[in-house]
Design an enzyme around this catalytic site. Sequence first.
Site, PDB file in Angstrom:
ATOM      1  CG  ASP A 191      29.035  51.000  25.309  1.00 18.04           C
ATOM      2  OD1 ASP A 191      28.516  50.579  24.262  1.00 18.04           O
ATOM      3  OD2 ASP A 191      28.374  51.402  26.289  1.00 18.04           O
ATOM      4  CD  GLU A 220      52.615  54.288  29.858  1.00 11.06           C
ATOM      5  OE1 GLU A 220      52.542  53.257  30.569  1.00 11.06           O
ATOM      6  OE2 GLU A 220      52.278  55.416  30.244  1.00 11.06           O
TER       7      GLU A 220
END
Length: 600
Positions: free
Chosen positions: A230, A294
């Site tokens: 956002d 990751e």
Amino acid sequence: MSPLPDADQHLHLQAPEQTEWWRHAVIYQIYPRSFADADGDGMGDLPGITSRLDHLAELGVDAVWISPFYRSPQKDAGYDVADYRDIDPLFGTLEDADALIAEAHRLGIRVVVDLVPNHTSDQHGWFRAALAAGPGSPERDRYMFREGKGPGGDQPPNDWESIFGGAAWTRVREREDAPGSAWAEDGQWYLHLFDTSQPDLNWENPEVRGEFDSILRFWLDRGVDGFRVDVAHGMVKAEGLPDWSGHVEMVAGTEETPGGDAARPPGDNPGMPPYFDQDGVHEIYRHWRTILDEYEGQRILVAEAWVDPLERLARYVRSDEMHQAFNFAFLTQPWEASALRATIAESYAVNDSVDAPTTWVLSNHDVVRHASRLGFAEGAASGPNKGIGPQDPQPDRELGLRRARAASLLMLGLPGSAYLYQGDELALPEHTTLPAESREDPTFHRTGGEERGRDGCRVPIPWEAGTPAYGFSPTGESWLPQPDDWDAYAVSSQRGDAGSTLELHRQALRLRREYGLGTASLADEPQLAGAGGVLALVSSDPAGERPDVLLLTITGTEPVELPAGWSVVLSSAADAAAGSSSGTDGVVVPADTTVWAVRG
């Protein structure tokens, strides 16, 4: 704008090996309050979403984006977060979130959740501690507290205004919950680019950055496939928090500074306010990208960035930053072929230069639904996010429906990714006659009703015709009132009806996959390039394993004959029949229509 390619050149060349899911995905936005209510309190919830996931699987979407469901006072419909690691009781529990993610994954649907990093709720533990700790404290350094200007610091630190209307600063002592006598002399102000209940975080503070690293990992560990960020163009503010409105006036008047240079707004992007699109945000996203990388499964970051020009937007999706950025330039275009083509061409030019997909969108929870926005003769309402009220000019519903179907089919035919807002597949219109007493959007209240706000696009969607609340809630309760004439839009009314908007979307998503339109190359159709009111693009497979597809959109008032050699496979209008051949039959595509046609 960037120079556009010549008519006989490609607008977009797609490399066949670019197959990451997010480059071509169709993602469906769920606004939790208004999707489905399982417990009957009139507020949508996570179990309700889970119970309706089969609808999305049948529709054929690749992923869902779920607007905020975090613990919140709900002053801004959940975009005022009090706890990023918990579910608001309105929506359910963490166990409900886990069940939703698991069921979506079982159905082959990825889950993207909203992240709100620009500000927190004023009920967040950090802000409560900041109020109590006082000026100069480490607690206040997590937010944007500043001393006021003028005698006694009675004036705000600068002239910034809230996006929701009014000043962007509130003085601590003016709050009803201001600290007691210990801080009676506290004259500081805090920044809130949105509501007073949404204080902006200080992203220069390492503790803030570390906290959001932890929040990302919390949800990634629970199995989410990414984050829609956002106000992704916010967070970092120009050094010194310079005034803004005076600079706007000087630029508009092209006045000159004593040094002789034209006065320019402060900040890294002179076309934007000094609190948006500052270069420092990119460091944050490069770091976040390392965290997502990751994890297995191609987790993604999506930017909500209202940034101009498009070259600036492309910076958010460079190879080591975010994966997608909403193309709001496309959303805000008028219903006019040349304007749409120019935006499409420029979008590909800037995104191809950074090896990123273009992410198309027509509606969301912040703008007037495109079935209403396009229902005006000129093709757009007064503004995409001002709202429409009972006293305003009303859209032509039939015109809006026809154009909305055409615009959606155009968008879904374009290479790249695309977002559908819940109800788009039903051609759901804006609720334009909501009474003032029902409205909850802080924009409406902070502007005294001058801006109608966003409630009209947030009304709960209809599932079952002829039932209370159209099946949204088992009790018939609905947190916003629904129109009385939505039976025809309900899922139950449209399912199985070959001419319905729901079935049009199902066919479009099936053919999009079948023809690989999301990973295609794109060029103008020479026979129609330059024709007024006509957008004609040829989608081709870089590997040459499927026929070319013509995307033909008519925004003008005159029908257009399909070029020889093309056969319609899908039309947004029933009066351009699928399967008809061009040539002596003279297949004619009517106004406000998009068709997909194959060569041969």
